[in-house]
Design an enzyme around this catalytic site. Structure first.
Site, PDB file in Angstrom:
ATOM      1  N   GLU A 133       2.428  10.661 -13.449  1.00 54.91           N
ATOM      2  CA  GLU A 133       3.372  10.363 -12.361  1.00 54.91           C
ATOM      3  C   GLU A 133       4.559   9.531 -12.834  1.00 54.91           C
ATOM      4  OE1 GLU A 133       0.127  10.353 -12.018  1.00 54.91           O
ATOM      5  OE2 GLU A 133      -0.284  11.700 -10.340  1.00 54.91           O
ATOM      6  N   HIS A 188      -7.211   9.496  -1.279  1.00 55.40           N
ATOM      7  CA  HIS A 188      -6.512  10.736  -0.912  1.00 55.40           C
ATOM      8  C   HIS A 188      -6.048  10.662   0.537  1.00 55.40           C
ATOM      9  CE1 HIS A 188      -8.791  12.112  -4.434  1.00 55.40           C
ATOM     10  NE2 HIS A 188      -7.948  13.120  -4.527  1.00 55.40           N
TER      11      HIS A 188
END
Lengths: 321, 346
Positions: free
Chosen positions: A58, A125
């Site tokens: 990321e 998540h």
């Protein structure tokens, strides 16, 4: 013929890719696979070389987008889950968000964050990070609640000359539908009256707009007319629309799915309290997720986040005060 | 003035001579400018930190000279020589250190955090390892636009090799086979932390294999070697050879910043070959090879010292930023900026 929130996001990206050669998409599994949620389904085939699979990095994903933006491109980054943006946080808040201020070179990147809780997804998540990113100067933070806004605001995000954190809610992906894609849209920075009322203002955004609308509907039977303001973008925050609504109703409840400490709902209340204190007939209230990580089990998850039921209860209490 | 004996015949035929002399002149300018900045800092004329490139000029200048206009350069704190050789002006340097509103950062950022991204010179953020992925992005964008033949150099120290962003960016560049040259200036200490507390591999260049990139090592005290290896690494990247990892061995001949006396650098390291001053080594070689006379070297020194003095004198008369003139806005899209409207203290 109808279109879902997720399809709107895909269509917006397809249109941006079609219309603007500077646009490309970069993220994990976004290529032939079409993304973890299929938000980029078929785009790699339709736009060869412009929908690029990234390694699980990321930091480097966002950093690369910043470099491409310096070169005049308009990258759209898909972070697979908003939660994983923590690994790219440094590039977002220190690299992307400071570039224009430091150098006068704009940084037109869009970072899509599939956000918010879904049952069974657990602590890593499920996060809603709009409050965190709003805290940093140099970022625009969008939180679309409707299919129309998912489409129109994503196109606007890509066109804006600044880094945009685009918080799209996973719970809305499949079940939220519209008849067709919109042809026009309110600009970012303008809130929307999602439901008109006279007794109480609920300020919400993203999935919480729908919980709030359900609460407003529930309270009709008790004789209350609840107004729901959909912020659409949390930064910039449309204080004027919120203030005008509170001027009509005299009562304010802010609902957010992010954690309670600080954040968007605290900011809305701070602004109304400091600039519109005399408009209030009762102390302003807020309702957020509980101050724990997002739990896995559906029993716990449903109690962790604000829902139509808890919004109704909070609203009723405020209406009776 | 006493005339020395008739000068020895000059050796103008060495193929190394021109590049070496050019490199030396930039190194000299960088050293003199650094010395001036250090003196301004000690005199309280510079706010914030001062970070010098002393001991790293040979490596740095070789990077600047290996690049061409249109390439991308993300320097580290000690890359003054390379910046100047790449095209940064002395005025940009002095203005940023002294906070002139006329500088490229306009007082918003200072000292080594300067650059002109549109001219290929990236202004580092303090999390230095994060710059490499930005270089990758510029290189990928150029490829997508059909622009070929440019190279990007990203410079980090031994310390940055321990960060996740270093790993992510080098791996990313290797996957995309970008024309990236990642230069690691291993000056033995990351601030005060010595190599054995930073990494456990024998030599950082060994990591090249693991990333699937080409590795190069060089002695950062030897200008000739720096010029040769950097030119080779940049050539390979430019010709499509993919990312190049260059690990330079040298020693920082100053503190991390001028606030730091570097008492942690061991005497035996300073006295080793690594502790040689690359500028002095270069000067001695120039004279030993009879590439120019000593008088020429002295004239270069005097000219560059004058250049530095003039720049400082000019910038000292320039205004700093005015808080009442600042717009205090962070976004390029003016109508989306919140500004200070919600802040009652404004």
């Amino acid at each position: 013929m109808s279109v879902t929130y997720l399809e709107a996001i895909r269509e917006a990206q397809a249109r941006a890719l079609r219309q603007d050669p500077r646009v490309f998409i970069y993220g994990q599994d976004v290529g032939v696979f079409g993304g973890a949620f299929k938000a980029t389904k078929n785009l790699a085939r339709e736009f060869p070389g412009r929908v690029i699979d990234a390694p699980i990095s990321e930091d480097a994903i966002v950093g690369l987008a910043v470099g491409a933006a310096i070169e005049g491109m308009r990258p759209v980054v898909e972070i697979q889950f908003a939660d994983f943006s923590s690994v790219g946080f440094n590039q977002i808040v220190n690299q992307a968000a400071t570039l224009y201020w430091r150098t006068q070179v704009p940084c037109p990147i869009t970072i899509r964050l599939p956000s918010g809780g879904t049952s069974g997804s657990g602590p890593f998540h499920s996060q809603s990070l709009e409050s965190v990113y709003s805290h940093y100067p140099g970022l625009v933070v969008m939180t679309p609640a409707t299919v129309e806004d998912a489409y129109g605001m994503l196109l606007e995000a890509i066109a804006i000359d600044d880094p945009v954190i685009f918080c799209e809610h996973k719970l809305l992906y499949y079940h939220l539908k519209a008849e067709q894609l919109p042809t026009e849209a309110l600009p970012a920075g303008r809130a929307r009256i999602a439901r008109a009322g006279r007794d109480l203002t609920i300020v919400a955004y993203s999935a919480m707009v729908h919980e709030s609308l359900a609460a407003a509907e529930e309270l009709v039977s008790e004789g209350y007319q609840v107004e729901v303001v959909d912020l659409r973008s949390v930064k910039p925050l449309d204080t004027d629309t919120v203030m005008a609504s509170v001027a009509r109703t005299g009562r304010l409840l802010c609902v957010g799915e992010s954690w309670p400490w600080g954040g968007v709902s605290a900011e809305v209340i701070a602004r109304v309290a400091s600039e519109g204190y005399d408009l209030l007939d009762a102390p302003p209230q807020r309702l957020n997720a509980k101050d724990t990580p997002v739990p896995f089990h559906p029993h716990l998850w449903a109690a962790h986040r604000p829902t139509a039921r808890s919004v109704t209860n909070a609203a009723r209490k405020l209406l009776r005060s | 003035m006493i005339q020395s004996a008739a000068p020895a015949e000059l050796n103008r035929t060495s193929p190394l001579r021109e590049a070496y002399l050019e490199g030396y002149r930039w190194m000299l300018l960088a050293r003199l400018l650094d010395d001036k900045l250090a003196s301004l800092y000690r005199g309280g004329k510079i706010h914030g930190g001062v970070f010098l490139g002393r001991g790293q000029e040979a490596l740095s200048v070789a990077i600047g000279l290996a690049l061409k206009r249109g390439d991308v350069f993300a320097p580290l704190v000690r890359d003054l020589a390379g910046r100047l050789a790449f095209g940064e002006t002395v005025l940009d340097v002095v203005r940023t250190f002294m906070g002139s509103v006329l500088g490229p950062m306009r007082g918003r950022d200072g000292n080594v955090h300067r650059g002109r991204p549109r001219e290929g010179m990236l202004p580092m953020i303090s999390h230095l390892g994060a710059m490499t992925a930005v270089v990758n992005g510029m290189l990928l964008a150029r490829r997508m636009k059909g622009e070929h033949g440019t190279v990007g150099v990203s410079c980090v120290g031994d310390g940055a090799t321990s960060t996740g962003s270093f790993h992510e960016a080098l791996n990313q560049a290797a996957i995309e086979r970008l024309p990236l040259v990642l230069v690691v200036a291993n000056n033995r200490y990351a601030y005060s932390t010595p190599n054995p507390r930073q990494f456990a591999c024998r030599d950082l260049v060994d990591r090249a294999v693991g990333y699937g990139v080409t590795g190069h090592s060089l002695d950062g005290t030897d200008l000739a070697e720096c010029l040769r290896v950097m030119a080779e690494a940049v050539r390979l990247a430019r010709e499509g050879g993919g990312p190049q990892l260059v690990v330079a061995h040298l020693l920082r001949l100053c503190g991390h910043g001028e606030h730091d006396d570097a008492g942690y650098i061991e005497a035996r390291v300073k006295e080793s070959a690594l502790g040689r001053d690359c500028l002095r080594v270069a000067e001695e070689r120039i004279l030993a090879e009879s590439w120019v006379e000593r008088a020429a070297v002295e004239a270069w020194q005097a000219e560059r010292a004058q250049l530095v003095e003039e720049a400082v004198a000019k910038v000292q008369r320039e205004p700093g930023p005015d808080p009442f003139e600042e717009d205090w806005l962070t976004l390029a899209t003016g109508h989306l900026a919140e500004g200070d409207s919600s802040n009652q203290s404004s």
